[in-house]
Design an enzyme around this catalytic site. Structure first.
Site, PDB file in Angstrom:
ATOM      1  N   ASP A  61       0.830  -1.209   0.000  1.00 52.91           N
ATOM      2  CA  ASP A  61       0.000   0.000   0.000  1.00 52.91           C
ATOM      3  C   ASP A  61       0.862   1.256   0.000  1.00 52.91           C
ATOM      4  O   ASP A  61       0.648   2.181   0.793  1.00 52.91           O
ATOM      5  CB  ASP A  61      -0.959  -0.009   1.200  1.00 52.91           C
ATOM      6  N   LYS A  64       1.752   4.689  -1.060  1.00 51.30           N
ATOM      7  CA  LYS A  64       1.017   5.837  -1.592  1.00 51.30           C
ATOM      8  C   LYS A  64       1.482   7.074  -0.836  1.00 51.30           C
ATOM      9  O   LYS A  64       2.123   6.958   0.221  1.00 51.30           O
ATOM     10  CB  LYS A  64      -0.489   5.634  -1.450  1.00 51.30           C
ATOM     11  N   PRO A  65       1.181   8.272  -1.346  1.00 51.15           N
ATOM     12  CA  PRO A  65       1.679   9.490  -0.685  1.00 51.15           C
ATOM     13  C   PRO A  65       1.288   9.625   0.777  1.00 51.15           C
ATOM     14  O   PRO A  65       2.080  10.115   1.580  1.00 51.15           O
ATOM     15  CB  PRO A  65       1.074  10.611  -1.535  1.00 51.15           C
ATOM     16  N   ASN A 124       1.129   7.359   2.931  1.00 53.58           N
ATOM     17  CA  ASN A 124       1.901   6.413   3.746  1.00 53.58           C
ATOM     18  C   ASN A 124       3.401   6.712   3.720  1.00 53.58           C
ATOM     19  O   ASN A 124       4.210   5.888   4.125  1.00 53.58           O
ATOM     20  CB  ASN A 124       1.635   4.976   3.303  1.00 53.58           C
ATOM     21  N   ASP A 167       2.533   2.873   8.021  1.00 53.35           N
ATOM     22  CA  ASP A 167       1.312   2.084   7.824  1.00 53.35           C
ATOM     23  C   ASP A 167       1.564   0.770   7.094  1.00 53.35           C
ATOM     24  O   ASP A 167       1.276   0.613   5.914  1.00 53.35           O
ATOM     25  CB  ASP A 167       0.234   2.901   7.094  1.00 53.35           C
TER      26      ASP A 167
END
Length: 193
Positions: A43, A45-46, A48, A63
């Site tokens: 996962d 992504k920006p 995280n 995360d």
């Protein structure tokens, strides 16, 4: 942690290529450690990626809520199911394949880099299903057109990270991180902060 997520930073606009390369190198270092332990994040992504002290050089990968060990057959996503945020899923992840490896994280980091460079997600659609269909179908952005002015070496590395076929993506995270750091070092003196 004090600072902000990359998502919050990108709300203010795109970033200079040297900073994007440096950020990606830093995140790839963290992923290399995770991958060496058989853990895939799934996962990236920006939201995280946390910029501690508001600095790219202090980026933290956060995360690990859906992270899994690649050898954990019971807990790894079953064939036909998907996990993660659709706009950053690798094609094999979007198709619900069960034999995922660290290259899904490399693809997702490529999506983050594209967004940081352009201010736009690499894959968009009217629904999560449409986004995943475009990813699974290899309907990504034309980097030579959209990022024509980008340093050719950085554009080439980004293209390899976003390769539709995972066998064409970088598998050696340490080598990828080293390459991205070298690109950042080379670009930085030429850019005005």
């Amino acid at each position: 942690l004090e600072g902000e997520t990359l998502d919050e930073r990108l709300a203010r606009g795109s970033m200079m290529p040297s900073l994007v390369a440096r950020l990606a190198a830093r995140v790839m270092q963290a992923l290399t450690v995770a991958h060496s332990k058989g853990v895939i994040h799934r996962d990236i992504k920006p939201s995280n990626i946390f910029l501690a002290g508001y600095r790219v050089t202090e980026a933290k990968l956060i995360d690990f809520g859906v992270a899994r060990k690649t050898d954990d057959a019971f807990r790894l996503t079953k064939r036909g199911n998907t996990v993660g945020t659709p706009m950053y899923n690798a094609p094999e992840q979007a198709r619900g394949k069960g034999d995922l490896d660290g290259r899904v994280d490399v693809f997702a980091l490529g999506c983050v880099m594209y967004e940081a460079l352009t201010g736009e997600p690499a894959f968009v659609g009217d629904s999560p299903g449409q986004v995943m269909s475009r990813i699974a179908g290899g309907q990504g952005p034309d980097l030579n057109k959209r990022l024509a002015m980008l340093d050719p070496e950085l554009r080439s590395v980004l293209a390899s990270m976003l390769a539709h076929n995972r066998d064409n993506r970088p598998a050696d995270g340490l080598a990828l991180s080293t390459t991205l750091s070298a690109i950042a070092d080379r670009l930085e003196p030429a850019e005005v902060p």
